[in-house]
Design a protein around this motif. Structure first.
Motif, PDB file in Angstrom:
ATOM      1  N   ASN A   1       0.792  -1.235   0.000  1.00 30.91           N
ATOM      2  CA  ASN A   1       0.000   0.000   0.000  1.00 30.91           C
ATOM      3  C   ASN A   1       0.825   1.286   0.000  1.00 30.91           C
ATOM      4  O   ASN A   1       0.588   2.154  -0.839  1.00 30.91           O
ATOM      5  CB  ASN A   1      -0.945   0.024   1.209  1.00 30.91           C
ATOM      6  CG  ASN A   1      -2.139  -0.881   0.998  1.00 30.91           C
ATOM      7  OD1 ASN A   1      -2.584  -1.061  -0.125  1.00 30.91           O
ATOM      8  ND2 ASN A   1      -2.651  -1.451   2.065  1.00 30.91           N
ATOM      9  N   PRO A   2       1.757   1.454   0.948  1.00 33.56           N
ATOM     10  CA  PRO A   2       2.413   2.765   1.029  1.00 33.56           C
ATOM     11  C   PRO A   2       3.188   3.135  -0.225  1.00 33.56           C
ATOM     12  O   PRO A   2       3.230   4.304  -0.608  1.00 33.56           O
ATOM     13  CB  PRO A   2       3.352   2.633   2.234  1.00 33.56           C
ATOM     14  CG  PRO A   2       3.406   1.191   2.578  1.00 33.56           C
ATOM     15  CD  PRO A   2       2.188   0.547   2.019  1.00 33.56           C
TER      16      PRO A   2
ATOM     17  N   LEU B   1       8.154  10.157   4.913  1.00 35.43           N
ATOM     18  CA  LEU B   1       8.630   9.516   6.136  1.00 35.43           C
ATOM     19  C   LEU B   1       7.926   8.186   6.362  1.00 35.43           C
ATOM     20  O   LEU B   1       8.551   7.182   6.714  1.00 35.43           O
ATOM     21  CB  LEU B   1       8.411  10.445   7.348  1.00 35.43           C
ATOM     22  CG  LEU B   1       9.296  11.683   7.371  1.00 35.43           C
ATOM     23  CD1 LEU B   1       8.904  12.603   8.525  1.00 35.43           C
ATOM     24  CD2 LEU B   1      10.771  11.290   7.503  1.00 35.43           C
ATOM     25  N   VAL B   2       6.626   8.162   6.128  1.00 35.37           N
ATOM     26  CA  VAL B   2       5.873   6.915   6.316  1.00 35.37           C
ATOM     27  C   VAL B   2       6.309   5.859   5.289  1.00 35.37           C
ATOM     28  O   VAL B   2       6.469   4.687   5.609  1.00 35.37           O
ATOM     29  CB  VAL B   2       4.357   7.182   6.243  1.00 35.37           C
ATOM     30  CG1 VAL B   2       3.566   5.879   6.152  1.00 35.37           C
ATOM     31  CG2 VAL B   2       3.909   7.991   7.446  1.00 35.37           C
TER      32      VAL B   2
ATOM     33  N   LYS C   1       2.846  17.900   3.791  1.00 33.09           N
ATOM     34  CA  LYS C   1       2.143  16.680   3.395  1.00 33.09           C
ATOM     35  C   LYS C   1       3.098  15.687   2.728  1.00 33.09           C
ATOM     36  O   LYS C   1       3.132  14.509   3.072  1.00 33.09           O
ATOM     37  CB  LYS C   1       1.068  17.108   2.384  1.00 33.09           C
ATOM     38  CG  LYS C   1      -0.089  16.235   2.266  1.00 33.09           C
ATOM     39  CD  LYS C   1      -1.264  16.979   1.651  1.00 33.09           C
ATOM     40  CE  LYS C   1      -1.170  17.162   0.166  1.00 33.09           C
ATOM     41  NZ  LYS C   1      -2.388  17.747  -0.429  1.00 33.09           N
TER      42      LYS C   1
ATOM     43  N   GLU D   1       9.249   5.563   3.864  1.00 36.20           N
ATOM     44  CA  GLU D   1      10.557   5.063   4.281  1.00 36.20           C
ATOM     45  C   GLU D   1      10.428   3.987   5.360  1.00 36.20           C
ATOM     46  O   GLU D   1      11.161   3.012   5.371  1.00 36.20           O
ATOM     47  CB  GLU D   1      11.401   6.210   4.868  1.00 36.20           C
ATOM     48  CG  GLU D   1      12.100   7.059   3.858  1.00 36.20           C
ATOM     49  CD  GLU D   1      13.097   8.019   4.517  1.00 36.20           C
ATOM     50  OE1 GLU D   1      14.092   8.324   3.878  1.00 36.20           O
ATOM     51  OE2 GLU D   1      12.873   8.464   5.672  1.00 36.20           O
ATOM     52  N   GLN D   2       9.489   4.215   6.264  1.00 37.02           N
ATOM     53  CA  GLN D   2       9.384   3.324   7.415  1.00 37.02           C
ATOM     54  C   GLN D   2       8.552   2.087   7.172  1.00 37.02           C
ATOM     55  O   GLN D   2       8.694   1.096   7.885  1.00 37.02           O
ATOM     56  CB  GLN D   2       8.742   4.080   8.588  1.00 37.02           C
ATOM     57  CG  GLN D   2       9.686   5.045   9.257  1.00 37.02           C
ATOM     58  CD  GLN D   2       9.096   5.532  10.572  1.00 37.02           C
ATOM     59  OE1 GLN D   2       7.910   5.871  10.637  1.00 37.02           O
ATOM     60  NE2 GLN D   2       9.905   5.558  11.604  1.00 37.02           N
ATOM     61  N   THR D   3       7.634   2.138   6.210  1.00 36.15           N
ATOM     62  CA  THR D   3       6.672   1.033   6.122  1.00 36.15           C
ATOM     63  C   THR D   3       6.698   0.239   4.823  1.00 36.15           C
ATOM     64  O   THR D   3       6.093  -0.819   4.769  1.00 36.15           O
ATOM     65  CB  THR D   3       5.220   1.548   6.293  1.00 36.15           C
ATOM     66  OG1 THR D   3       4.960   2.496   5.265  1.00 36.15           O
ATOM     67  CG2 THR D   3       5.002   2.186   7.645  1.00 36.15           C
ATOM     68  N   CYS D   4       7.336   0.729   3.780  1.00 43.73           N
ATOM     69  CA  CYS D   4       7.266   0.006   2.512  1.00 43.73           C
ATOM     70  C   CYS D   4       7.901  -1.370   2.626  1.00 43.73           C
ATOM     71  O   CYS D   4       8.801  -1.599   3.422  1.00 43.73           O
ATOM     72  CB  CYS D   4       7.907   0.806   1.381  1.00 43.73           C
ATOM     73  SG  CYS D   4       6.846   2.129   0.790  1.00 43.73           S
ATOM     74  N   LEU D   5       7.417  -2.262   1.797  1.00 43.80           N
ATOM     75  CA  LEU D   5       7.855  -3.658   1.893  1.00 43.80           C
ATOM     76  C   LEU D   5       9.276  -3.857   1.399  1.00 43.80           C
ATOM     77  O   LEU D   5      10.011  -4.661   1.930  1.00 43.80           O
ATOM     78  CB  LEU D   5       6.884  -4.535   1.096  1.00 43.80           C
ATOM     79  CG  LEU D   5       7.052  -6.042   1.187  1.00 43.80           C
ATOM     80  CD1 LEU D   5       5.711  -6.718   1.055  1.00 43.80           C
ATOM     81  CD2 LEU D   5       7.993  -6.605   0.139  1.00 43.80           C
TER      82      LEU D   5
ATOM     83  N   GLN E   1      11.058   2.135   0.063  1.00 36.96           N
ATOM     84  CA  GLN E   1      11.759   2.723   1.212  1.00 36.96           C
ATOM     85  C   GLN E   1      12.727   3.817   0.770  1.00 36.96           C
ATOM     86  O   GLN E   1      12.988   4.763   1.502  1.00 36.96           O
ATOM     87  CB  GLN E   1      12.541   1.642   1.966  1.00 36.96           C
ATOM     88  CG  GLN E   1      11.661   0.685   2.744  1.00 36.96           C
ATOM     89  CD  GLN E   1      12.373  -0.610   3.097  1.00 36.96           C
ATOM     90  OE1 GLN E   1      13.589  -0.733   2.924  1.00 36.96           O
ATOM     91  NE2 GLN E   1      11.632  -1.584   3.578  1.00 36.96           N
TER      92      GLN E   1
ATOM     93  N   LEU F   1       5.505  14.177   5.243  1.00 39.04           N
ATOM     94  CA  LEU F   1       4.868  13.139   6.057  1.00 39.04           C
ATOM     95  C   LEU F   1       4.770  11.844   5.255  1.00 39.04           C
ATOM     96  O   LEU F   1       5.139  10.759   5.725  1.00 39.04           O
ATOM     97  CB  LEU F   1       3.465  13.599   6.481  1.00 39.04           C
ATOM     98  CG  LEU F   1       2.546  12.499   7.013  1.00 39.04           C
ATOM     99  CD1 LEU F   1       3.030  12.014   8.379  1.00 39.04           C
ATOM    100  CD2 LEU F   1       1.103  12.973   7.106  1.00 39.04           C
ATOM    101  N   LEU F   2       4.294  11.960   4.035  1.00 38.20           N
ATOM    102  CA  LEU F   2       4.128  10.780   3.192  1.00 38.20           C
ATOM    103  C   LEU F   2       5.474  10.080   2.995  1.00 38.20           C
ATOM    104  O   LEU F   2       5.588   8.852   3.105  1.00 38.20           O
ATOM    105  CB  LEU F   2       3.533  11.212   1.847  1.00 38.20           C
ATOM    106  CG  LEU F   2       3.210  10.148   0.824  1.00 38.20           C
ATOM    107  CD1 LEU F   2       2.370   9.040   1.424  1.00 38.20           C
ATOM    108  CD2 LEU F   2       2.478  10.767  -0.371  1.00 38.20           C
TER     109      LEU F   2
ATOM    110  N   GLU G   1       0.421   3.477  -3.575  1.00 37.04           N
ATOM    111  CA  GLU G   1      -0.332   4.734  -3.552  1.00 37.04           C
ATOM    112  C   GLU G   1       0.599   5.918  -3.316  1.00 37.04           C
ATOM    113  O   GLU G   1       0.382   7.007  -3.830  1.00 37.04           O
ATOM    114  CB  GLU G   1      -1.394   4.691  -2.448  1.00 37.04           C
ATOM    115  CG  GLU G   1      -2.318   3.479  -2.497  1.00 37.04           C
ATOM    116  CD  GLU G   1      -3.056   3.339  -3.811  1.00 37.04           C
ATOM    117  OE1 GLU G   1      -3.369   4.361  -4.433  1.00 37.04           O
ATOM    118  OE2 GLU G   1      -3.304   2.182  -4.221  1.00 37.04           O
ATOM    119  N   GLY G   2       1.649   5.678  -2.514  1.00 40.18           N
ATOM    120  CA  GLY G   2       2.524   6.769  -2.102  1.00 40.18           C
ATOM    121  C   GLY G   2       3.314   7.382  -3.239  1.00 40.18           C
ATOM    122  O   GLY G   2       3.360   8.606  -3.392  1.00 40.18           O
TER     123      GLY G   2
END
Ligand code: FMN
Ligand code: SF4
Ligand code: SF4
Ligand code: SF4
Ligand code: FES
Lengths: 409, 356
Positions: free
Chosen positions: A339-340, A373-374, A367, A376-380, A385, A370-371, A343-344
């Motif tokens: 998802n991140p 940073l998220v 915005k 970087e931290q959550t992508c598979l 990342q 924030l996107l 869509e990101g």
């Protein structure tokens, strides 16, 4: 003054890459003979002690990686050479193959002996059909000469997906599946191709192996930076005079790379920024040019060595415009699995376009930050990342260029 | 057993479980979209991420094994920020028509948006994405404008039904669930079992038979656990009842309630129930006289049939009669049918439709 040093490219322009006899005459395949005379553990120890770290981007200790596969009992194991070279601005793996294909085959066969594998694959970038032909010729020559023994190597061709350079997506692609990364663990050295232990190493990594076996770990640790010894191939592009591939010790500074080896800026331009490591690398301003290129030094300044692509920009370049183009690349290359990233990268590109067109506000900058940073931290996988890195590093070092494009408050 | 610290509290958990399992064992709820107990792991939705101090990246709990000394936070500010952002990204491409959605009230996307207070998305630059699809099949409504790309449908189709009718086509934000060559389900290996509908966490896949605003699964009066009457396999299903009418069929995936099928059904059980309220349905036996059917009582009808059989047996012999049974009845009923044939009618001419 710093000098190039050729370990990987030692035969460049000295031998005919299409003639195995040239390679043999230059001492080729002697390291394989030597390695086969050594115990498997000994070979792995030697590579481990050399401190050689992966040249494909992640910088993992190569010998240590091999030991994971060696330690697992399995009827099949695989040696996979990552020649996807999808990172824009990177062309060093092509240069290695076009100069000296056998050095890579020899490195792979040494790995095969070390971990106990009889089967190798080279996953070659789809845009390099001429390299595929060359490799097939080299492999058949090596088979004819019998130098590989019972180690077999097959070439597989990519089809233009950037993410297929990621090792687990590459494995899926070899299997004929969708080129999507797997979650980890398990890592490929434990469970890779056909869920069997598989070593995926970059072309340049394998090309370092024959010299390490030949000259020993100690010799290698003495070259370049302590924590990332040896040399690194760099592919220079952009507003630099010499747009060439060089091989330099890893303690060379970025400044030397651009102004000495690169011959400085083209058309008497003024340096503005350099992006190292490919599209997913961070942007580096003038003030950080004295950083050595080795993996850890680069990481310390929030940049990456990555594949060693060096993309130089002069003052005429519009950073926001460049980053907008880069964000389009990721929007195009995301595999869509997580998802991140899926869509990101799409929304990042849209927001970057808005900023670039002068239609954004301060809120948009917050915005996108924030996107990023998220992501970087959550992508598979490393793709999602690292995709935010150009945006985040330019927001840090070239913030005023963004501010200038904002709508008046 | 290993010791893990979750939200400041220590727990002993088996060493071969994932972080998600460790949390669930201890009643700590993590949001999940792509995870499904019965399906292979995907690790792709990233909703289950947790934070481990000292690690720069968040960890996907559903695919990460525990280890001794693991310390995690399941609702830290970074975790909440990540989940909220993912939800914002998802609703930015989601056709928010909850008021007419069959999944309203039973939708993970709604639940998690509520849980994290995500009312609207800030990531709308680029607009809504549309994934129009024409699929005139009578059973499954596919609306990928509501899809969150968890791929549970793909995995259920492949792993439970083994049909491999659907997969993912294209990449990046163009990626979409699709049959081969993006055709209709009818032209694919789809058997319309509806396992995909069963596992879809949102309203992207719903039943066309239940739809038309008669009672969405979340607001029926009761769910009656019963056994499917179509065949002898004995699958458990749930009749959704509203205003004393069956308005849909769902299934219960809990092994304790659904020991035969764990929620999986076939097209007949899941979609073939609308006859229950049909005005064409036979509710009494009928006897044909002078080419016309007339209603009769069970007693009269059974006597009529018995007389007929008796007459045939007397005139033409028992072997002029054959008994053919249906797969819709159970083994026990089949046993009784052959008993009737051999002992009462006196013939060995017995067969069964499943033998064909
Ligand atoms: C999106 C993505 C693309 C990648 N592309 C390449 C590539 O083209 N070539 C490569 O060698 N490694 C690539 N990598 C890194 C590989 O996953 C892997 O780390 C590497 O091949 C390991 O080899 P090494 O240890 O020799 O570096 C990529 C990683 C990511 C996340
Ligand atoms: S980060 Fe991007 S490329 Fe990697 S798995 Fe996720 S969607 Fe695919
Ligand atoms: S109805 Fe069954 S066979 Fe058809 S796509 Fe869904 S899961 Fe697959
Ligand atoms: S249709 Fe439903 S189950 Fe399938 S990927 Fe989309 S949201 Fe998931
Ligand atoms: S539930 Fe863990 S990644 Fe989807």
């Amino acid at each position: 003054m710093a000098q190039e040093m050729h370990i990987v490219l030692k035969n460049r322009d000295k031998i005919n890459p299409l003639d195995i006899n040239d390679y043999l005459a230059a001492g080729g395949y002697q390291s394989l003979v030597k390695a086969r005379g050594m115990a498997q553990e000994e070979v792995i120890e030697e590579v481990k002690n050399s401190g050689l770290r992966g040249r494909g981007g992640a910088g993992f200790n190569t010998g240590l990686k091999w030991s994971f596969s060696y330690n697992i009992k399995s009827d099949e194991k695989y040696v996979i050479c990552n020649a996807d070279e999808g990172e824009p601005g990177t062309y060093k793996d092509r240069i290695i193959f076009e100069s000296d294909p056998h050095i890579v085959l020899e490195g792979m066969a040494i790995c095969g002996h070390a971990i106990g594998s009889k089967k190798g694959y080279i996953y070659c970038r789809g845009e390099y059909p001429q390299v595929v032909d060359l490799l097939k010729k080299a492999i058949s020559q090596a088979k004819e000469k019998g130098v590989l023994g019972d180690f077999d190597i097959e070439v597989r061709m990519g089809a233009g997906a950037y993410v297929c350079g990621e090792e687990s997506a590459l494995i899926e692609s070899i299997l004929g599946q969708r080129g999507e990364p797997r979650f980890k663990p398990p890592f490929p050295p434990v469970s890779g191709l056909n869920w069997k232990p598989s070593i995926v190493n970059n072309v340049e990594t394998f090309a370092n192996i024959p010299a390490i076996i030949h000259k020993g770990a100690q010799w290698f640790t003495g070259i370049g930076a302590k924590s990332y010894p040896g040399t690194k191939l760099l592919s220079l592009t952009g507003d630099v005079k010499n747009r060439v591939c060089i091989e330099v010790p890893t303690d060379t500074t970025i400044r030397d790379v651009i102004f000495h080896f690169g011959g400085g800026m083209r058309n008497n331009g003024q340096f503005k920024a350099v992006q190292i490591g490919g599209t997913s690398g961070g942007f580096i301003p003038e003030s950080l040019l004295d950083t050595p290129i080795d993996f850890d030094s680069m990481r310390k300044i929030g940049a990456t060595l990555g594949t060693g692509a060096v993309f130089v920009m002069d003052q005429s370049r519009d950073i926001v415009d460049v980053v907008t183009r880069i964000s389009k690349f990721f929007e195009h290359e995301s595999c869509g699995k997580c998802n991140p990233c899926r869509e990101g990268v799409f929304r990042c590109h849209e927001i970057m376009k808005k900023i670039n067109k002068g239609l954004a506000t301060e809120e948009d900058l917050e915005k996108i930050q924030l996107l990023c940073l998220v992501m970087e931290q959550t992508c598979l996988c490393g793709c999602g990342q690292a995709a935010p890195s150009p945006i985040l590093t330019t927001l840090k070092h070239f913030q005023e260029e963004y501010e200038q494009k904002l709508l008046p408050a | 057993m290993v010791t893990v610290t979750i939200n400041g509290q220590q727990y002993q958990v088996p060493e071969d479980v994932t972080i998600l399992e460790a949390c669930r064992m201890n009643n700590i709820d993590l949001p999940t979209f792509c995870y499904d107990d019965d399906l292979k792991l995907a690790g792709s939705c990233r909703m289950c991420v947790v934070e481990s101090p000292g690690r720069p990246l968040l960890i996907a709990a559903c695919v990460t094994p525990v280890f001794d000394g693991l310390t995690i936070e399941t609702e830290s500010p970074a975790v909440i920020r990540a989940r909220k952002t993912i939800l914002e990204l998802l609703i930015a491409r989601h056709k928010m028509e909850c008021h007419v959605c069959e999944k309203n009230g039973d939708c993970r996307l709604q639940d998690y948006c509520y849980r994290y207070g995500v009312a609207e998305s800030r990531f709308t630059d680029g607009g809504m994405l549309h994934f129009p699809i024409e699929d005139p099949n009578p059973f499954i409504e596919r609306d990928y404008d509501k899809c969150i790309m968890c791929t549970r449908c793909v995995r259920a189709c492949e792993e439970i039904t083994v049909a491999q009718a659907i997969g993912v086509k294209d990449r990046g934000h163009h990626a979409q669930i699709s049959t081969a060559f993006n055709g209709k389900l009818e032209d694919s290996p789809c058997v319309f079992c509806g396992q995909c509908v069963m596992v879809c966490p949102v309203g992207a896949l719903t039943s066309k038979v239940s739809a038309a605003y008669h009672g969405r699964p979340s607001d029926v009066d009761k769910r009656v656990l019963t056994t499917c009457s179509y065949c002898g396999t004995g699958c458990t299903l749930e009749l959704n009842v509203k205003d004393n009418k069956v308005v849909g069929v769902t299934s219960n995936r809990d092994e304790n309630f659904s020991p035969v099928n764990k929620g999986a059904l076939c097209v007949k059980g899941r979609f073939g129930w609308d006859f229950i309220n049909s005005s064409d349905r036979l509710t009494t036996p009928l006897i044909k006289e002078n080419g016309e059917f007339r209603p009769a009582s069970w007693e009269e009808a059974l006597n009529f049939a018995a007389q007929g059989l008796k007459k045939i047996k007397e005139e033409k012999g028992a072997d002029s009669i054959a008994v053919f049974t249906s797969a819709r009845i159970t083994n026990e009923e089949n046993y009784l049918a052959q008993k009737l044939a051999r002992a009462a009618l006196g013939t060995n001419n017995v067969d069964h439709c499943a033998r064909l």
